[in-house]
Design a protein around this motif. Structure first.
Motif, PDB file in Angstrom:
ATOM      1  N   GLY A   1      -2.019   2.068  12.555  1.00  0.00           N
ATOM      2  CA  GLY A   1      -2.924   1.263  11.725  1.00  0.00           C
ATOM      3  C   GLY A   1      -4.285   1.908  11.506  1.00  0.00           C
ATOM      4  O   GLY A   1      -5.064   1.460  10.662  1.00  0.00           O
ATOM      5  N   ALA A   2      -4.552   3.000  12.234  1.00  0.00           N
ATOM      6  CA  ALA A   2      -5.843   3.685  12.039  1.00  0.00           C
ATOM      7  C   ALA A   2      -5.823   4.448  10.723  1.00  0.00           C
ATOM      8  O   ALA A   2      -4.748   4.731  10.189  1.00  0.00           O
ATOM      9  CB  ALA A   2      -6.072   4.659  13.192  1.00  0.00           C
ATOM     10  N   TYR A   3      -6.980   4.777  10.197  1.00  0.00           N
ATOM     11  CA  TYR A   3      -7.068   5.573   8.967  1.00  0.00           C
ATOM     12  C   TYR A   3      -7.512   6.993   9.300  1.00  0.00           C
ATOM     13  O   TYR A   3      -8.266   7.216  10.250  1.00  0.00           O
ATOM     14  CB  TYR A   3      -8.025   4.918   7.970  1.00  0.00           C
ATOM     15  N   CYS A   4      -7.038   7.940   8.516  1.00  0.00           N
ATOM     16  CA  CYS A   4      -7.389   9.340   8.752  1.00  0.00           C
ATOM     17  C   CYS A   4      -7.273  10.106   7.445  1.00  0.00           C
ATOM     18  O   CYS A   4      -6.818   9.555   6.439  1.00  0.00           O
ATOM     19  CB  CYS A   4      -6.413   9.950   9.770  1.00  0.00           C
TER      20      CYS A   4
ATOM     21  N   GLY B   1     -10.739  12.787  10.846  1.00  0.00           N
ATOM     22  CA  GLY B   1     -11.324  11.450  10.702  1.00  0.00           C
ATOM     23  C   GLY B   1     -11.321  11.001   9.242  1.00  0.00           C
ATOM     24  O   GLY B   1     -11.345  11.810   8.318  1.00  0.00           O
ATOM     25  N   ASP B   2     -11.270   9.706   9.047  1.00  0.00           N
ATOM     26  CA  ASP B   2     -11.173   9.126   7.709  1.00  0.00           C
ATOM     27  C   ASP B   2     -12.469   9.342   6.931  1.00  0.00           C
ATOM     28  O   ASP B   2     -13.533   8.881   7.350  1.00  0.00           O
ATOM     29  CB  ASP B   2     -10.891   7.618   7.850  1.00  0.00           C
ATOM     30  N   SER B   3     -12.385  10.011   5.793  1.00  0.00           N
ATOM     31  CA  SER B   3     -13.606  10.224   4.977  1.00  0.00           C
ATOM     32  C   SER B   3     -13.708   9.157   3.899  1.00  0.00           C
ATOM     33  O   SER B   3     -14.570   9.194   3.041  1.00  0.00           O
ATOM     34  CB  SER B   3     -13.541  11.617   4.331  1.00  0.00           C
ATOM     35  N   GLY B   4     -12.747   8.188   3.917  1.00  0.00           N
ATOM     36  CA  GLY B   4     -12.801   7.088   2.946  1.00  0.00           C
ATOM     37  C   GLY B   4     -12.333   7.559   1.582  1.00  0.00           C
ATOM     38  O   GLY B   4     -12.125   8.759   1.349  1.00  0.00           O
ATOM     39  N   MET B   5     -12.191   6.644   0.634  1.00  0.00           N
ATOM     40  CA  MET B   5     -11.705   6.999  -0.711  1.00  0.00           C
ATOM     41  C   MET B   5     -12.855   7.438  -1.627  1.00  0.00           C
ATOM     42  O   MET B   5     -13.960   6.939  -1.508  1.00  0.00           O
ATOM     43  CB  MET B   5     -11.033   5.784  -1.361  1.00  0.00           C
TER      44      MET B   5
ATOM     45  N   GLY C   1       0.821  -1.210   0.000  1.00  0.00           N
ATOM     46  CA  GLY C   1       0.000   0.000   0.000  1.00  0.00           C
ATOM     47  C   GLY C   1       0.849   1.250   0.000  1.00  0.00           C
ATOM     48  O   GLY C   1       1.986   1.242   0.473  1.00  0.00           O
ATOM     49  N   ARG C   2       0.225   2.333  -0.548  1.00  0.00           N
ATOM     50  CA  ARG C   2       0.977   3.590  -0.625  1.00  0.00           C
ATOM     51  C   ARG C   2       0.283   4.716   0.139  1.00  0.00           C
ATOM     52  O   ARG C   2       0.876   5.746   0.364  1.00  0.00           O
ATOM     53  CB  ARG C   2       1.154   4.014  -2.093  1.00  0.00           C
ATOM     54  N   ARG C   3      -0.978   4.544   0.481  1.00  0.00           N
ATOM     55  CA  ARG C   3      -1.667   5.630   1.219  1.00  0.00           C
ATOM     56  C   ARG C   3      -1.381   5.449   2.706  1.00  0.00           C
ATOM     57  O   ARG C   3      -2.246   5.070   3.514  1.00  0.00           O
ATOM     58  CB  ARG C   3      -3.158   5.645   0.921  1.00  0.00           C
ATOM     59  N   VAL C   4      -0.134   5.704   3.071  1.00  0.00           N
ATOM     60  CA  VAL C   4       0.290   5.589   4.471  1.00  0.00           C
ATOM     61  C   VAL C   4       0.955   6.901   4.879  1.00  0.00           C
ATOM     62  O   VAL C   4       1.504   7.621   4.039  1.00  0.00           O
ATOM     63  CB  VAL C   4       1.300   4.431   4.667  1.00  0.00           C
ATOM     64  N   VAL C   5       0.860   7.229   6.155  1.00  0.00           N
ATOM     65  CA  VAL C   5       1.554   8.411   6.690  1.00  0.00           C
ATOM     66  C   VAL C   5       2.398   7.968   7.881  1.00  0.00           C
ATOM     67  O   VAL C   5       1.902   7.302   8.796  1.00  0.00           O
ATOM     68  CB  VAL C   5       0.569   9.542   7.073  1.00  0.00           C
TER      69      VAL C   5
ATOM     70  N   PHE D   1      -5.709   7.812   4.657  1.00  0.00           N
ATOM     71  CA  PHE D   1      -4.299   7.417   4.840  1.00  0.00           C
ATOM     72  C   PHE D   1      -4.167   6.581   6.114  1.00  0.00           C
ATOM     73  O   PHE D   1      -4.780   6.888   7.134  1.00  0.00           O
ATOM     74  CB  PHE D   1      -3.385   8.642   4.918  1.00  0.00           C
ATOM     75  N   LYS D   2      -3.374   5.532   6.011  1.00  0.00           N
ATOM     76  CA  LYS D   2      -3.157   4.650   7.164  1.00  0.00           C
ATOM     77  C   LYS D   2      -2.020   5.209   8.006  1.00  0.00           C
ATOM     78  O   LYS D   2      -0.954   5.539   7.466  1.00  0.00           O
ATOM     79  CB  LYS D   2      -2.809   3.244   6.666  1.00  0.00           C
ATOM     80  N   VAL D   3      -2.241   5.342   9.282  1.00  0.00           N
ATOM     81  CA  VAL D   3      -1.206   5.853  10.190  1.00  0.00           C
ATOM     82  C   VAL D   3      -0.195   4.746  10.470  1.00  0.00           C
ATOM     83  O   VAL D   3      -0.572   3.620  10.817  1.00  0.00           O
ATOM     84  CB  VAL D   3      -1.834   6.339  11.518  1.00  0.00           C
TER      85      VAL D   3
END
Ligand code: SF4
Length: 748
Positions: A679-682, A744-748, A660-664, A698-700
């Motif tokens: 591992g949380a998303y935001c 908070g994660d708004s999803g893709m 995966g690439r959507r990581v921070v 993005f995955k933390v």
């Protein structure tokens, strides 16, 4: 918490290379190419611009070089049937990675107005379409001619000639987004915007400071040079917000020690600096050097070769020591002890090389930072001395060569005079548009025709939503490309894709097989000869495309012998020799094994073609980016499975990130304060001038970044970089220091 590996390369890199080549081009086609990459009679790696040693290893490439070659020599093709299957809307939903994996472009393809599918056209029709839109312009500056750093010298020279024959200096290039800050700072201080070291200088240095650079992924063969220097007793300091595996320990697969043993420890002092803290670090280091007593300064060099020492020294002496050091600790995140250790290493060194890349050049204060590094080397007399000097490491194989050939929106009059005299015309004199200004002009509807020689403009540039909207305002967008990418999907009203030969492809013209030349990061110019027959008959060399188009657009009575140039590239080099200094006897010297070095007055003779005729000390106000409460400073960067905007895979092996690439990447202590679980998303939200920009989902990843600093991959995070967030003087996007908050994660 995941963390970086403790070493880089080794057997996994060899296995990764062979696996990748096997998957893309097949071992039968791929292995001979690996034997030819970067060899004297071979082709230049289409990856970064790290130089070749005189004595080349049979395997003179790295894992990412192998991936670049495999991608270019892939057996997969993208032809008319592919475009018949995929509408623009369909391709718009595909990731950059997916698009890049589809294969080599084989036919000119045209997307007509209101059409939703590209259709094949022949070259004449393609040139007609471009000529029609260029002719419809009310002034030449309604066109912009972009260049990516893969374009060879011969094509680059003709490309700028074509644009200037048309009457425009709108020649934005990828250098605007990477080492423009280096060129601006070095041009002002030593009189030439290029590095002053050769490979031998890196090997011979006592001290090598590597700042804002990740060689393990972006210039991997540099690790071989660092290992060689270490073996000769050099010490290495790494200045970086991230502990990168490549600068920790190098397992050189070309040695037993690297294959089966422990490898070589590289870094002696790791300074985990806060993003953008480098100006504060180098200015305080210079302050301490000025006070370090007898022998700390090369007085003879300062007196004979420099200008402005007194003003600089006075400025650096201002303020109270404790306050200055405390402020430096705050801005850098480093301790006094660490800064004093660096000082001790500099004082112990007789020959120091400073290397850097985007970690220094993509900040608001990038130019002052690089000027302060030059101040350091001038104090020590480390310019024009073997084993010492400045070493901005270029990330694209011929980005430096393109600039030398005239790909710049503000070429000096002496170049335009020589070009005009050689081709009997009056080149335009008003400075053109660089990359950021081109996007601004597109946004305002001032660009009718956008032409790109290689590259992936909409993914490489900042402010993705604004840039894509701006691109869509063009009447015609044209991309000369080897592979499919997002810039073929984000188009003007009409669009063309023109399939080009790559470095690995044999290039046969009327005059027989042709070679091109490139210039590496250290000013060495050498030949590159393709090795495999191109897959499609309709693929053309960059030179042939420019010559065919120029003849069609400029007409039969244009005095430039485009057909002669297309037939035999020696004729292009003959002209370059007469226009560009340093290319005497070009054709003969280009045929020499390893090519030739371009002159570099500061390195070669300690003469400085600046306004003062000396090397200039500069006074730089110390600044650094600030995030503010509840925010972090984000730097955008590459994964190990990436070259610029080309994505080879979804892993980042050295940082322990996979699939995966959507990581921070966030420091655990910062994450705890911000309530970001591993591992949380935001969503990442950047703040600029009262405007928010959002990168969702993005995955933390808890990661040992410097406190207050986060990191994530581009192009996914280019949407967060405001178009107007640029470096002073160089106008380079500040992609390494973006203020972000987390939502908070708004999803893709
Ligand atoms: S170090 Fe750079 S130029 Fe050399 S093989 Fe690797 S990617 Fe290519």
């Amino acid at each position: 918490m995941r963390g970086p590996k403790h070493h880089a390369v080794g057997i996994p890199a060899v296995a990764g290379s062979v696996r990748f080549v096997g998957a893309q081009s097949g071992l039968k086609r791929g292995l001979p190419l690996l034997r030819a990459i970067n060899q004297v009679e071979g082709f230049d790696c289409p990856g970064c611009a790290w130089p070749e040693p005189d004595h080349r290893h049979p395997a003179e490439f790295c894992e990412n070089g192998a991936k670049a070659v495999a991608e270019e020599s892939t057996r997969r093709v993208v032809g008319p049937e592919f475009f018949a299957r995929h509408s623009i809307d369909d391709l718009n939903d595909k990731s950059g990675y997916w698009l890049g994996q589809q294969g080599r472009l084989t036919r000119p393809m045209f997307l007509d107005e209101d059409a939703d599918h590209y259709r094949p056209v022949d070259w004449d029709e393609a040139f007609d379409i471009i000529a029609e839109d260029l002719a419809a312009m009310d002034e030449p500056d309604r066109a912009a001619f972009y260049t990516s750093g893969r374009t060879g010298n011969e094509a680059a020279f003709l490309y700028q000639l074509f644009a200037r024959r048309l009457g425009t200096n709108n020649l934005p290039d990828c250098s605007n987004m990477c080492h423009e800050s280096s060129g601006a700072a070095l041009g002002e201080t030593i009189g030439i915007g290029k590095g002053s070291v050769r490979l031998e200088d890196v090997w011979a240095a006592d001290l090598i400071i590597v700042a804002g650079q990740n060689p393990g992924t972006n210039h991997p063969r540099m690790l071989t040079a660092l290992e060689k220097a270490k073996r000769s007793g050099a010490r290495i300091v790494t200045v970086n917000p991230l502990p990168e595996a490549g600068m920790r320990r190098f397992k050189n697969p070309q040695t037993a020690r690297g294959l089966a043993g422990r490898g070589t420890d590289l870094t002696d002092l790791f300074l985990q600096i806060k993003v953008g803290g480098d100006l504060a670090l180098f200015s305080t280091l210079n302050r301490l050097l000025l006070r370090a007593g007898e022998g700390a300064l090369d007085r003879d060099f300062i007196d004979r070769c420099t200008h402005g020492f007194e003003e600089f020294a006075a400025a650096r002496a201002e303020g109270d020591d404790d306050q200055v050091l405390a402020e430096t600790e705050r801005r850098t995140g480093l301790t006094r002890v660490e800064i004093e250790r660096l000082l001790a290493m500099v004082l112990a060194s007789k020959k120091t090389v400073v290397c850097w890349a985007m970690g220094l050049t993509q900040h608001k204060h990038a130019v002052p930072t690089i000027r302060e590094i030059v101040n350091l080397l001038l104090l020590r007399g480390d310019i024009g001395k073997p084993g010492a000097g400045v070493c901005p490491v270029r990330g694209h194989s011929n980005v430096q060569g393109d600039r030398t050939m005239g790909i710049w929106e503000k070429m000096p009059d002496r170049f335009l005079d020589a070009l005009g005299a050689e081709f009997h015309f009056k080149p335009p004199r008003d400075h053109g548009l660089d990359t950021v200004d081109t996007i601004r002009a597109m946004r305002e509807g001032r660009i009718r025709v956008f032409f790109a020689m290689g590259g992936n403009f909409v993914s490489a540039t900042p402010d993705t939503e604004a840039t894509e909207a701006a691109m869509r305002r063009c009447r015609l967008t044209v991309h000369v490309s080897t592979k499919l990418n997002r810039s073929h999907v984000v188009t003007g009203t009409r669009a063309l894709i023109l399939p080009a030969l790559g470095r690995t492809d044999i290039d046969i013209q009327a005059g027989g097989p042709q070679f091109v030349t490139v210039e590496d990061s250290m000013g060495m110019v050498h030949a590159s000869r393709g090795k495999v027959p191109p897959f499609g008959e309709e693929m053309r060399s960059e030179v042939a495309i420019i010559c065919g188009l120029a003849r069609r657009v400029l007409g039969g009575d244009d005095t430039v012998p485009w057909e002669d140039f297309a037939a035999d590239y020696d004729r292009i080099r003959d002209r370059i020799e007469r226009v560009v200094p340093g290319f005497d006897d070009y054709n003969a010297r280009a045929r020499r094994p390893g090519g030739f070095a371009l002159p570099h007055a500061p390195r070669d003779e300690r003469s400085f073609p600046t306004g003062t005729g000396k090397a200039n000390f500069t006074v730089n106000e110390v600044t650094s980016p600030e995030a503010g409460p509840g925010r972090l400073l984000l730097q955008t960067l590459r994964s190990h499975d990436q070259f610029n905007t080309t994505i080879y895979g979804l892993d980042d092996r050295y940082r322990g990130v996979h699939h995966g690439r959507r990581v921070v990447l966030v420091n655990p202590a910062d994450a705890d304060e911000l309530g970001l679980a591993d591992g949380a998303y935001c969503d990442l939200v950047s703040e600029w001038d009262g405007q928010d920009r959002r990168a969702p989902h993005f995955k933390v990843v808890h990661y040992p970044t410097a406190r207050g600093c986060a990191a994530a991959y581009y192009p996914e995070t280019n949407v967060l970089v405001p178009l107007d967030a640029v470096a002073e003087t160089s106008n380079t996007p500040t992609s390494k220091s973006i203020v972000v908050r987390f939502e908070g994660d708004s999803g893709m």
